[in-house]
Structure formats: structure tokens, C-alpha cells
Design a protein around this motif. Structure first.
Motif, PDB file in Angstrom:
ATOM      1  N   SER A  68      64.844  68.310  17.263  1.00 29.93           N
ATOM      2  CA  SER A  68      65.051  67.682  18.564  1.00 29.93           C
ATOM      3  C   SER A  68      63.837  66.837  18.935  1.00 29.93           C
ATOM      4  CB  SER A  68      65.263  68.762  19.635  1.00 29.93           C
ATOM      5  OG  SER A  68      64.049  69.476  19.828  1.00 29.93           O
ATOM      6  N   MET A  69      63.956  66.111  20.009  1.00 32.87           N
ATOM      7  CA  MET A  69      62.812  65.336  20.505  1.00 32.87           C
ATOM      8  C   MET A  69      61.665  66.275  20.875  1.00 32.87           C
ATOM      9  SD  MET A  69      61.809  62.343  20.882  1.00 32.87           S
ATOM     10  CE  MET A  69      60.097  62.039  21.220  1.00 32.87           C
ATOM     11  N   TRP A  70      61.989  67.443  21.424  1.00 29.20           N
ATOM     12  CA  TRP A  70      60.946  68.416  21.766  1.00 29.20           C
ATOM     13  C   TRP A  70      60.238  68.898  20.498  1.00 29.20           C
ATOM     14  CZ3 TRP A  70      57.740  69.682  25.259  1.00 29.20           C
ATOM     15  CH2 TRP A  70      57.053  70.892  25.213  1.00 29.20           C
ATOM     16  N   GLY A  71      61.015  69.205  19.450  1.00 31.84           N
ATOM     17  CA  GLY A  71      60.414  69.630  18.183  1.00 31.84           C
ATOM     18  C   GLY A  71      59.551  68.540  17.582  1.00 31.84           C
ATOM     19  N   ALA A  72      60.031  67.301  17.661  1.00 30.75           N
ATOM     20  CA  ALA A  72      59.237  66.182  17.148  1.00 30.75           C
ATOM     21  C   ALA A  72      57.941  66.039  17.945  1.00 30.75           C
ATOM     22  CB  ALA A  72      60.046  64.890  17.220  1.00 30.75           C
ATOM     23  N   TYR A  73      58.032  66.186  19.255  1.00 32.27           N
ATOM     24  CA  TYR A  73      56.859  66.087  20.125  1.00 32.27           C
ATOM     25  C   TYR A  73      55.814  67.158  19.759  1.00 32.27           C
ATOM     26  CZ  TYR A  73      54.128  66.487  24.454  1.00 32.27           C
ATOM     27  OH  TYR A  73      53.107  66.576  25.369  1.00 32.27           O
ATOM     28  N   ILE A  74      56.279  68.386  19.570  1.00 29.63           N
ATOM     29  CA  ILE A  74      55.364  69.461  19.159  1.00 29.63           C
ATOM     30  C   ILE A  74      54.782  69.146  17.784  1.00 29.63           C
ATOM     31  CG2 ILE A  74      55.217  71.910  18.513  1.00 29.63           C
ATOM     32  CD1 ILE A  74      55.348  71.461  21.529  1.00 29.63           C
ATOM     33  N   GLY A  75      55.633  68.690  16.863  1.00 27.36           N
ATOM     34  CA  GLY A  75      55.160  68.336  15.521  1.00 27.36           C
ATOM     35  C   GLY A  75      54.140  67.218  15.543  1.00 27.36           C
ATOM     36  N   PHE A  76      54.362  66.212  16.377  1.00 24.86           N
ATOM     37  CA  PHE A  76      53.396  65.113  16.496  1.00 24.86           C
ATOM     38  C   PHE A  76      52.054  65.634  16.977  1.00 24.86           C
ATOM     39  CE2 PHE A  76      57.212  62.218  17.648  1.00 24.86           C
ATOM     40  CZ  PHE A  76      57.527  62.073  16.313  1.00 24.86           C
ATOM     41  N   ASN A  77      52.082  66.531  17.957  1.00 23.55           N
ATOM     42  CA  ASN A  77      50.830  67.089  18.475  1.00 23.55           C
ATOM     43  C   ASN A  77      50.120  67.939  17.429  1.00 23.55           C
ATOM     44  OD1 ASN A  77      50.079  66.590  21.441  1.00 23.55           O
ATOM     45  ND2 ASN A  77      52.304  66.811  21.506  1.00 23.55           N
ATOM     46  N   LEU A  78      50.885  68.737  16.680  1.00 26.18           N
ATOM     47  CA  LEU A  78      50.277  69.565  15.633  1.00 26.18           C
ATOM     48  C   LEU A  78      49.649  68.707  14.535  1.00 26.18           C
ATOM     49  CD1 LEU A  78      53.007  72.340  15.302  1.00 26.18           C
ATOM     50  CD2 LEU A  78      50.677  72.648  16.180  1.00 26.18           C
ATOM     51  N   THR A  79      50.400  67.723  14.041  1.00 26.38           N
ATOM     52  CA  THR A  79      49.857  66.893  12.965  1.00 26.38           C
ATOM     53  C   THR A  79      48.721  66.002  13.453  1.00 26.38           C
ATOM     54  OG1 THR A  79      51.591  65.224  13.323  1.00 26.38           O
ATOM     55  CG2 THR A  79      51.993  66.893  11.625  1.00 26.38           C
ATOM     56  N   HIS A  80      48.786  65.555  14.699  1.00 28.64           N
ATOM     57  CA  HIS A  80      47.700  64.761  15.275  1.00 28.64           C
ATOM     58  C   HIS A  80      46.413  65.584  15.293  1.00 28.64           C
ATOM     59  CE1 HIS A  80      45.486  62.178  18.017  1.00 28.64           C
ATOM     60  NE2 HIS A  80      45.313  63.223  18.806  1.00 28.64           N
ATOM     61  N   GLY A  81      46.505  66.819  15.764  1.00 34.30           N
ATOM     62  CA  GLY A  81      45.325  67.677  15.808  1.00 34.30           C
ATOM     63  C   GLY A  81      44.753  67.938  14.429  1.00 34.30           C
ATOM     64  N   LEU A  82      45.642  68.240  13.466  1.00 35.32           N
ATOM     65  CA  LEU A  82      45.181  68.468  12.087  1.00 35.32           C
ATOM     66  C   LEU A  82      44.517  67.221  11.509  1.00 35.32           C
ATOM     67  CD1 LEU A  82      47.963  70.521  10.264  1.00 35.32           C
ATOM     68  CD2 LEU A  82      45.609  71.197  10.711  1.00 35.32           C
ATOM     69  N   GLY A  83      45.140  66.075  11.708  1.00 36.57           N
ATOM     70  CA  GLY A  83      44.598  64.826  11.155  1.00 36.57           C
ATOM     71  C   GLY A  83      43.224  64.499  11.709  1.00 36.57           C
ATOM     72  N   VAL A  84      43.072  64.605  13.017  1.00 38.34           N
ATOM     73  CA  VAL A  84      41.777  64.310  13.636  1.00 38.34           C
ATOM     74  C   VAL A  84      40.730  65.326  13.191  1.00 38.34           C
ATOM     75  CG1 VAL A  84      40.548  64.225  15.855  1.00 38.34           C
ATOM     76  CG2 VAL A  84      42.765  63.080  15.607  1.00 38.34           C
ATOM     77  N   GLY A  85      41.114  66.609  13.175  1.00 42.42           N
ATOM     78  CA  GLY A  85      40.171  67.649  12.746  1.00 42.42           C
ATOM     79  C   GLY A  85      39.718  67.461  11.312  1.00 42.42           C
ATOM     80  N   PHE A  86      40.657  67.169  10.412  1.00 42.25           N
ATOM     81  CA  PHE A  86      40.296  66.971   9.012  1.00 42.25           C
ATOM     82  C   PHE A  86      39.514  65.683   8.792  1.00 42.25           C
ATOM     83  CE2 PHE A  86      43.291  70.340   7.846  1.00 42.25           C
ATOM     84  CZ  PHE A  86      42.497  71.017   6.948  1.00 42.25           C
ATOM     85  N   PHE A  87      39.786  64.657   9.586  1.00 41.33           N
ATOM     86  CA  PHE A  87      38.999  63.428   9.503  1.00 41.33           C
ATOM     87  C   PHE A  87      37.522  63.742   9.773  1.00 41.33           C
ATOM     88  CE2 PHE A  87      37.382  59.509  11.679  1.00 41.33           C
ATOM     89  CZ  PHE A  87      37.400  58.678  10.573  1.00 41.33           C
ATOM     90  N   GLY A  88      37.258  64.535  10.800  1.00 40.69           N
ATOM     91  CA  GLY A  88      35.879  64.954  11.082  1.00 40.69           C
ATOM     92  C   GLY A  88      35.320  65.860  10.002  1.00 40.69           C
ATOM     93  N   LEU A  89      36.132  66.804   9.530  1.00 42.53           N
ATOM     94  CA  LEU A  89      35.683  67.751   8.515  1.00 42.53           C
ATOM     95  C   LEU A  89      35.312  67.049   7.209  1.00 42.53           C
ATOM     96  CD1 LEU A  89      35.232  70.719   7.741  1.00 42.53           C
ATOM     97  CD2 LEU A  89      37.644  70.803   7.060  1.00 42.53           C
ATOM     98  N   ILE A  90      36.057  66.038   6.838  1.00 42.02           N
ATOM     99  CA  ILE A  90      35.749  65.294   5.612  1.00 42.02           C
ATOM    100  C   ILE A  90      34.347  64.699   5.693  1.00 42.02           C
ATOM    101  CG2 ILE A  90      36.329  63.182   4.343  1.00 42.02           C
ATOM    102  CD1 ILE A  90      39.299  63.970   4.834  1.00 42.02           C
ATOM    103  N   HIS A  91      33.983  64.148   6.852  1.00 45.65           N
ATOM    104  CA  HIS A  91      32.632  63.587   7.003  1.00 45.65           C
ATOM    105  C   HIS A  91      31.559  64.670   6.885  1.00 45.65           C
ATOM    106  CE1 HIS A  91      33.244  59.380   7.814  1.00 45.65           C
ATOM    107  NE2 HIS A  91      34.321  59.705   8.502  1.00 45.65           N
ATOM    108  N   VAL A  92      31.803  65.814   7.493  1.00 47.75           N
ATOM    109  CA  VAL A  92      30.820  66.908   7.396  1.00 47.75           C
ATOM    110  C   VAL A  92      30.652  67.330   5.940  1.00 47.75           C
ATOM    111  CG1 VAL A  92      30.388  69.327   7.994  1.00 47.75           C
ATOM    112  CG2 VAL A  92      31.143  67.722   9.764  1.00 47.75           C
TER     113      VAL A  92
END
Length: 159
Positions: A68-92
Motif C-alpha cells: 500500500s501507499m502506507w507500506g511504501a511510505y514506511i519502506g521509503f523511510n527505512l531505506t532512506h535511513g539505511l542509505g544515509v547511515g551507510f553513506f556516513g559509515l563508508i566514510h568512517v
């Protein structure tokens, strides 16, 4: 470790904390009205009852909340958080493994500055001030760290 590289680490840790924090906090929205839930519960119900065109195009209609749109919204937030976190982690990980990696692979910092700039633009256009300030700080640390690293390299080659 050289203080110029610490600037890159500081900026990276901002993204690690913000990204993985965003990822973890999003789980609250799966079970209760969490921080990313709309204040009006009817909006969530409406989002659960509709799909997005991409899902219908790829798999057909489904009654699953995760399609559903709600599931997609939750998925977008989860993957957004993972992507940003891993982007920082890669630099460290890169800096802690080889602090000269940015000198050997000159494209890494400009690409990172570009990605952080795009994140800042998206944050400025679509999010509230908190994430925008964090991404701005990350970008400042990256740019200043990069300038200082390049300046240090130039000074070393001239001597």
C-alpha cells in the motif's frame, strides 16, 4: 589522526547517527503512531487502502499493507535511513582504513560533496529544519576537510 581527516569523520558521524536513528525510529510507525505518522489516523487508513502506480504496474493490485501507499511510505523511510547511515559509515571506514584514500582516489570527496549537496537540497525543499541543519553541517565538514586536505598535500609537495 590528522585533524583535517577528523573533519570528514565528524561530518560522517552526523549522517551515521541521523540515518540509523531515522531507520530505528521508523519502526515505531509500524506498530503505533510514531514520529513519521500523520497526526490524523484517517490519513494512515487512507494510505493503507491505496496502492501506488508502480506497484500496480509491476505486480498488480494487492490488499497487503506492505504493498500500500502506507507500506511504501514506511519502506521509503527505512531505506532512506539505511542509505544515509551507510553513506556516513563508508566514510568512517575509509578514513580509518587509509587516511590517504582521498588523495589516492581524488573523485571520492567531490562525489561525496555532490551527494551531500543533493541531500541538502532535498532536505531544504521537503523536510523540516532539523535534518536540513544536520546535512548542512555534514556538508560543511566535508568541504572544509577536503579543502584542508588538498591544501596540506599542496604544501607537502612544494617542500
Amino acid at each position: 589522526m590528522d585533524r583535517n581527516y577528523k573533519l570528514i569523520l565528524y561530518g560522517s558521524w552526523i549522517l551515521i547517527i541521523a540515518g540509523f536513528g531515522h531507520f530505528l525510529i521508523t519502526f515505531l510507525d509500524l506498530f503505533l503512531s510514531g514520529p513519521f505518522s500523520p497526526p490524523d489516523e484517517n490519513v494512515i487508513i487512507s494510505m493503507q487502502n491505496v496502492s501506488i502506480n508502480l506497484i500496480e504496474l509491476c505486480r498488480g493490485k494487492s490488499s497487503s499493507v506492505f504493498k500500500s501507499m502506507w507500506g511504501a511510505y514506511i519502506g521509503f523511510n527505512l531505506t532512506h535511513g539505511l542509505g544515509v547511515g551507510f553513506f556516513g559509515l563508508i566514510h568512517v571506514l575509509l578514513v580509518n582504513n587509509d587516511k590517504n584514500i582521498y588523495l589516492h582516489h581524488k573523485i571520492l570527496i567531490p562525489i561525496s560533496i555532490l551527494i551531500s549537496s543533493v541531500l541538502l537540497l532535498i532536505s531544504f525543499c521537503f523536510f523540516f529544519y532539523g535534518p536540513t541543519i544536520l546535512v548542512f553541517l555534514n556538508l560543511c565538514f566535508l568541504v572544509v576537510g577536503y579543502i584542508k586536505i588538498r591544501k596540506e598535500k599542496i604544501n607537502l609537495t612544494q617542500h
